[in-house]
Structures are given as C-alpha cells and as structure tokens.
Write a protein that holds these residues in place. Structure first.
Motif, PDB file in Angstrom:
ATOM      1  N   SER A  65     -24.335  -6.761 -20.209  1.00  0.00           N
ATOM      2  CA  SER A  65     -25.220  -7.891 -20.371  1.00  0.00           C
ATOM      3  C   SER A  65     -24.414  -9.150 -20.944  1.00  0.00           C
ATOM      4  CB  SER A  65     -26.554  -7.712 -20.983  1.00  0.00           C
ATOM      5  OG  SER A  65     -27.273  -9.061 -20.878  1.00  0.00           O
ATOM      6  N   SER A  66     -24.356 -10.166 -19.992  1.00  0.00           N
ATOM      7  CA  SER A  66     -23.665 -11.415 -20.565  1.00  0.00           C
ATOM      8  C   SER A  66     -24.367 -12.452 -21.536  1.00  0.00           C
ATOM      9  CB  SER A  66     -22.709 -12.332 -19.385  1.00  0.00           C
ATOM     10  OG  SER A  66     -24.204 -12.584 -18.733  1.00  0.00           O
ATOM     11  N   GLY A  67     -25.925 -12.344 -21.238  1.00  0.00           N
ATOM     12  CA  GLY A  67     -26.750 -13.196 -21.791  1.00  0.00           C
ATOM     13  C   GLY A  67     -26.863 -14.396 -20.861  1.00  0.00           C
ATOM     14  N   ARG A  68     -26.302 -14.507 -19.626  1.00  0.00           N
ATOM     15  CA  ARG A  68     -26.378 -15.574 -18.978  1.00  0.00           C
ATOM     16  C   ARG A  68     -28.183 -15.799 -18.476  1.00  0.00           C
ATOM     17  NH1 ARG A  68     -23.243 -17.646 -13.465  1.00  0.00           N
ATOM     18  NH2 ARG A  68     -25.062 -18.536 -12.436  1.00  0.00           N
ATOM     19  N   ARG A  69     -28.597 -14.902 -18.096  1.00  0.00           N
ATOM     20  CA  ARG A  69     -30.141 -15.122 -17.515  1.00  0.00           C
ATOM     21  C   ARG A  69     -30.998 -15.703 -18.794  1.00  0.00           C
ATOM     22  NH1 ARG A  69     -30.928 -13.866 -12.740  1.00  0.00           N
ATOM     23  NH2 ARG A  69     -31.345 -11.537 -12.521  1.00  0.00           N
TER      24      ARG A  69
ATOM     25  N   ALA B 159     -35.606 -10.376 -21.201  1.00  0.00           N
ATOM     26  CA  ALA B 159     -34.394 -10.305 -20.025  1.00  0.00           C
ATOM     27  C   ALA B 159     -33.292  -9.697 -20.932  1.00  0.00           C
ATOM     28  CB  ALA B 159     -34.143 -11.658 -19.842  1.00  0.00           C
ATOM     29  N   ALA B 160     -33.322  -9.278 -22.175  1.00  0.00           N
ATOM     30  CA  ALA B 160     -32.215  -8.625 -22.854  1.00  0.00           C
ATOM     31  C   ALA B 160     -32.054  -7.026 -22.112  1.00  0.00           C
ATOM     32  CB  ALA B 160     -32.599  -8.269 -24.439  1.00  0.00           C
TER      33      ALA B 160
ATOM     34  N   PHE C 216     -38.128  -7.398 -17.491  1.00  0.00           N
ATOM     35  CA  PHE C 216     -37.091  -7.072 -16.362  1.00  0.00           C
ATOM     36  C   PHE C 216     -36.978  -5.668 -16.204  1.00  0.00           C
ATOM     37  CE2 PHE C 216     -35.228 -11.446 -15.569  1.00  0.00           C
ATOM     38  CZ  PHE C 216     -36.261 -12.275 -16.337  1.00  0.00           C
ATOM     39  N   LYS C 217     -36.776  -5.508 -14.940  1.00  0.00           N
ATOM     40  CA  LYS C 217     -36.220  -3.998 -14.707  1.00  0.00           C
ATOM     41  C   LYS C 217     -35.024  -4.183 -13.906  1.00  0.00           C
ATOM     42  CE  LYS C 217     -37.931  -0.422 -14.876  1.00  0.00           C
ATOM     43  NZ  LYS C 217     -37.461   0.326 -15.863  1.00  0.00           N
ATOM     44  N   LEU C 218     -33.937  -3.590 -14.335  1.00  0.00           N
ATOM     45  CA  LEU C 218     -32.672  -3.305 -13.675  1.00  0.00           C
ATOM     46  C   LEU C 218     -32.536  -2.081 -13.223  1.00  0.00           C
ATOM     47  CD1 LEU C 218     -29.780  -5.019 -13.426  1.00  0.00           C
ATOM     48  CD2 LEU C 218     -29.231  -3.668 -15.436  1.00  0.00           C
TER      49      LEU C 218
ATOM     50  N   ASN D 274     -34.430  -6.758 -10.422  1.00  0.00           N
ATOM     51  CA  ASN D 274     -32.997  -6.974  -9.966  1.00  0.00           C
ATOM     52  C   ASN D 274     -32.093  -5.904  -9.972  1.00  0.00           C
ATOM     53  OD1 ASN D 274     -31.833  -9.083 -13.179  1.00  0.00           O
ATOM     54  ND2 ASN D 274     -32.823  -7.054 -12.918  1.00  0.00           N
TER      55      ASN D 274
ATOM     56  N   ARG E 104     -27.921  -9.658  -8.961  1.00  0.00           N
ATOM     57  CA  ARG E 104     -28.681 -10.271  -9.883  1.00  0.00           C
ATOM     58  C   ARG E 104     -28.749 -11.837 -10.071  1.00  0.00           C
ATOM     59  NH1 ARG E 104     -24.635  -8.588 -12.887  1.00  0.00           N
ATOM     60  NH2 ARG E 104     -24.352  -9.613 -15.352  1.00  0.00           N
ATOM     61  N   ARG E 105     -27.571 -12.440  -9.556  1.00  0.00           N
ATOM     62  CA  ARG E 105     -27.372 -13.896  -9.780  1.00  0.00           C
ATOM     63  C   ARG E 105     -27.983 -14.534  -8.448  1.00  0.00           C
ATOM     64  NH1 ARG E 105     -26.332 -13.470 -14.563  1.00  0.00           N
ATOM     65  NH2 ARG E 105     -24.424 -12.790 -15.219  1.00  0.00           N
TER      66      ARG E 105
HETATM   67  C1  9Z3 Z   1     -32.313  -7.775 -16.748  1.00  0.00           C
HETATM   68  O1  9Z3 Z   1     -32.590  -7.009 -15.965  1.00  0.00           O
HETATM   69  C2  9Z3 Z   1     -31.331  -9.020 -16.779  1.00  0.00           C
HETATM   70  O2  9Z3 Z   1     -31.849  -9.638 -15.597  1.00  0.00           O
HETATM   71  C3  9Z3 Z   1     -29.936  -8.589 -16.767  1.00  0.00           C
HETATM   72  C4  9Z3 Z   1     -29.189 -10.002 -16.720  1.00  0.00           C
HETATM   73  C5  9Z3 Z   1     -29.778  -8.032 -18.012  1.00  0.00           C
HETATM   74  C6  9Z3 Z   1     -29.470  -7.884 -15.528  1.00  0.00           C
HETATM   75  P1  9Z3 Z   1     -26.973 -11.055 -17.596  1.00  0.00           P
HETATM   76  O3  9Z3 Z   1     -27.067 -10.867 -19.220  1.00  0.00           O
HETATM   77  O4  9Z3 Z   1     -27.995  -9.995 -16.762  1.00  0.00           O
HETATM   78  O5  9Z3 Z   1     -27.374 -12.569 -16.989  1.00  0.00           O
HETATM   79  O6  9Z3 Z   1     -25.512 -10.555 -17.566  1.00  0.00           O
HETATM   80  N1  9Z3 Z   1     -32.667  -7.398 -18.210  1.00  0.00           N
HETATM   81  C7  9Z3 Z   1     -33.464  -6.158 -18.450  1.00  0.00           C
HETATM   82  C8  9Z3 Z   1     -32.553  -5.009 -18.306  1.00  0.00           C
HETATM   83  C9  9Z3 Z   1     -33.049  -3.643 -18.859  1.00  0.00           C
HETATM   84  O7  9Z3 Z   1     -32.548  -3.043 -19.421  1.00  0.00           O
HETATM   85  N2  9Z3 Z   1     -34.524  -3.397 -18.493  1.00  0.00           N
HETATM   86  C10 9Z3 Z   1     -34.955  -2.332 -18.998  1.00  0.00           C
HETATM   87  C11 9Z3 Z   1     -34.903  -1.338 -17.758  1.00  0.00           C
HETATM   88  O8  9Z3 Z   1     -34.887  -1.688 -16.635  1.00  0.00           O
HETATM   89  C12 9Z3 Z   1     -36.515  -2.355 -19.277  1.00  0.00           C
HETATM   90  S1  9Z3 Z   1     -36.660  -3.051 -21.016  1.00  0.00           S
HETATM   91  O9  9Z3 Z   1     -35.541  -0.067 -17.807  1.00  0.00           O
END
Ligand code: 9Z3
Length: 292
Positions: A39-43, A158-159, A210-212, A238, A243-244
């Motif tokens: 994660s870059s923290g951009r979101r 979003a972390a 957020f769900k990644l 996302n 994701r962007r």
């Molecule tokens: C996200 O899904 C954010 O959108 C990103 C953004 C981390 C993808 P960037 O920092 O990216 O702009 O480079 N955040 C949540 C990610 C996460 O670990 N979620 C957990 C999961 O999916 C739930 S807390 O299980």
C-alpha cells in the motif's frame, strides 16, 4: 482527537477518520526485519483532500512516510531538481537565492495555497503509525474519541492492515541468525478490529471498510460477507491491479460500480472523487435517518 472532533462538530462540521497505508509486522523485538505490504497510501491521501473539499474535518491516521494529502502530487519529484539557485554576489552583499522551477512542480502555487488554507483552518489532524500494534492502538483511541459526536463521525478504513503477526511473547529479542539455516515462521491471526469498532467503540458512527482481492471472482462475495459479519454501513471493494480505475461500493441494499472512463483519465479525474461523493451522500442520508 477528542478535542478535534468536538470542536469541529460544534462548528457544524462532520469528521472523518481516514486510515491509510500499510502496516509493518516486526519479526524481532529489536527489529531488523519485518513483513510489509504494497500500500502506497494514495487512496487515503487523495480521499482526504476530497473530504475536506466536501466540508469534512479529517483525522488522517497514516503510515509514516506513506503518501500525504497535497504533497502526494509531487511525491516522485526530486526536490533538488525542483529548485534553482541564483548565486549572490559577495562584493555587493547580495545573498544566494533559491527559486522554484514551475516546470518541475506544475500547479505548486495552487496546491501550496490550498495546503496552507487547510492547515491554518485546522481541518487536517495527521497521526502516524508504523507497526501493526501502533495502528491497532491508535484506531481504538480514535474510535473512542470520535464516538462522542455520534453519527456525524465517519470511519473510512482504507489502510492495508496485516492479517498475520507474531505476538510479542513469541518474538525473538535479537536478530534472527541465518547461520541457524532456513527460516520457518508461524504467524498468528490479527484480531478483527472492525467488530469491536462497530459494536462497542463507536456504535453510532458511519463505518466504511475496504476489501481488497487479487481475484475479481471472489471480491463481491467477500465484501457482502464482511457487511453481514460486521453489520457496518458499506464496503468499498477493489482489485489490486484495477484499484485506481474501478471500485464497487457495496451496502446491504445497493451495489454502485464506480468506473473511470478513458475521458476521465485524460482529464486527470481521480476515482477517489467519485468514492467520496458517493459516501458523503450516503452519510447525509444516514444522519437524516437517525434524526427522524
Ligand atoms: C484498500 O483496499 C485500499 O483501496 C488499497 C489502496 C490499500 C488497495 P493504495 O494505498 O491502495 O492507494 O496503494 N484497503 C483495504 C485493504 C485491506 O487489507 N482490507 C482488508 C481485507 O481486504 C479488510 S480490513 O480483508
């Protein structure tokens, strides 16, 4: 955080807690090595700007040295290339002058003005974490601090938080020795913090997680599963690679696809503007429902 929340709520502002960036998981207590993520923290940084533009005050709980609101736009630029030196003249007593090269830092005046307005207006409260345990402690403190303003608080999580860690009691003190041969790690599960946040710490707040995923095929089921488990208001779903430009905002009754078109990309529209607009409208409706 409590003072920040109460002051802004008293002034009629909503407050959003944004978490941003990845967490560091140490492998030794005198840490030489650690696990981290992409994660870059951009979101988070980018969303903070749009929340402020929408009238919110922002607690920005972010990973040390991850992207930061406003300065994120210049994060890839070497400051040495952005400055020009005009040497002074010792004989006439004129000093060296340092000037900004506007070609290297396009829009810097506009962004700097905005940054100082936000700073002087006290609209952004930055708080840093590095490790997973710092993140968990600070999120709990933030949740309790913001709970005093009830539904006017939004949590925008979003972390990218590690799911695995080594408990302090099982961690070696000193640097792991490679002379001991290949390393096998056993990691414990990180407790799901969303559950006490929604149930106990800030039960009246508007909570977005957020769900990644990397596999798009399982994304929406996972997002719906999270909503069912934690009973919060929405999940922004996302996929790592897209994701962007593409996210889905999932609530118990709705599913909004937010997509950047080619035209949007050309015009430098950011998907965070659409996410924030979608969620601030939903937050409005949430507050009105609580009032009626
Ligand atoms: C996200 O899904 C954010 O959108 C990103 C953004 C981390 C993808 P960037 O920092 O990216 O702009 O480079 N955040 C949540 C990610 C996460 O670990 N979620 C957990 C999961 O999916 C739930 S807390 O299980």
């Amino acid at each position: 955080m409590s003072a920040f929340a109460t002051q802004h709520a008293a002034a009629g502002r909503r407050v959003v807690l944004i978490t941003s960036g990845g967490t560091k998981v140490p492998l030794e207590s005198r840490t030489v090595r650690f696990l981290d993520n992409f994660s870059s923290g951009r979101r988070g940084a980018c969303s903070a700007e749009y929340f402020i533009d929408s009238g919110y005050a922002v607690v920005f709980l972010h990973r040390h040295r991850s992207l930061y609101p406003y300065s994120r736009m210049f994060s890839t630029i070497n400051v040495m290339d952005a400055l020009q030196l005009t040497s002074g003249d010792e004989a006439s007593g004129s000093a060296d002058e340092v000037l900004v090269n506007p070609q290297v830092l396009p829009n810097i005046a506009k962004v700097l003005k905005k940054y100082h307005e936000v700073k002087d207006g006290g609209l952004l409260l930055p708080i840093e974490f590095s490790t997973l345990s710092e993140y968990l402690h600070l999120l709990k403190a933030a949740a309790q601090a913001l709970s005093t303003i009830g539904p006017k608080a939004m949590f925008y999580l979003a972390a990218a938080v590690s799911d695995f860690y080594i408990p302090a009691s099982e961690m070696p003190e000193h640097k792991i020795q490679s002379s001991n041969g290949p390393l096998q790690l056993s990691l414990n599960m990180v407790p799901k913090i969303l559950s006490p946040l929604v149930k106990d710490w800030a039960p009246q707040a508007f909570v977005i997680s957020f769900k990644l995923e990397t596999d798009a095929a399982i994304l929406l089921d996972k997002a719906r599963g999270a909503l069912k488990n934690y009973r919060h208001q929405a999940v922004v779903a996302n996929v790592l690679d897209s994701r962007r430009g593409y996210v889905v905002v999932v609530t118990p009754k709705t599913q909004d696809e937010l997509i950047l078109t080619e035209e949007d990309v050309k015009n430098e529209v950011e998907i965070e503007e659409m996410i924030v607009s979608n969620l601030t409208s939903a937050h409005n409706r949430f507050i009105n429902q609580q009032a009626s």
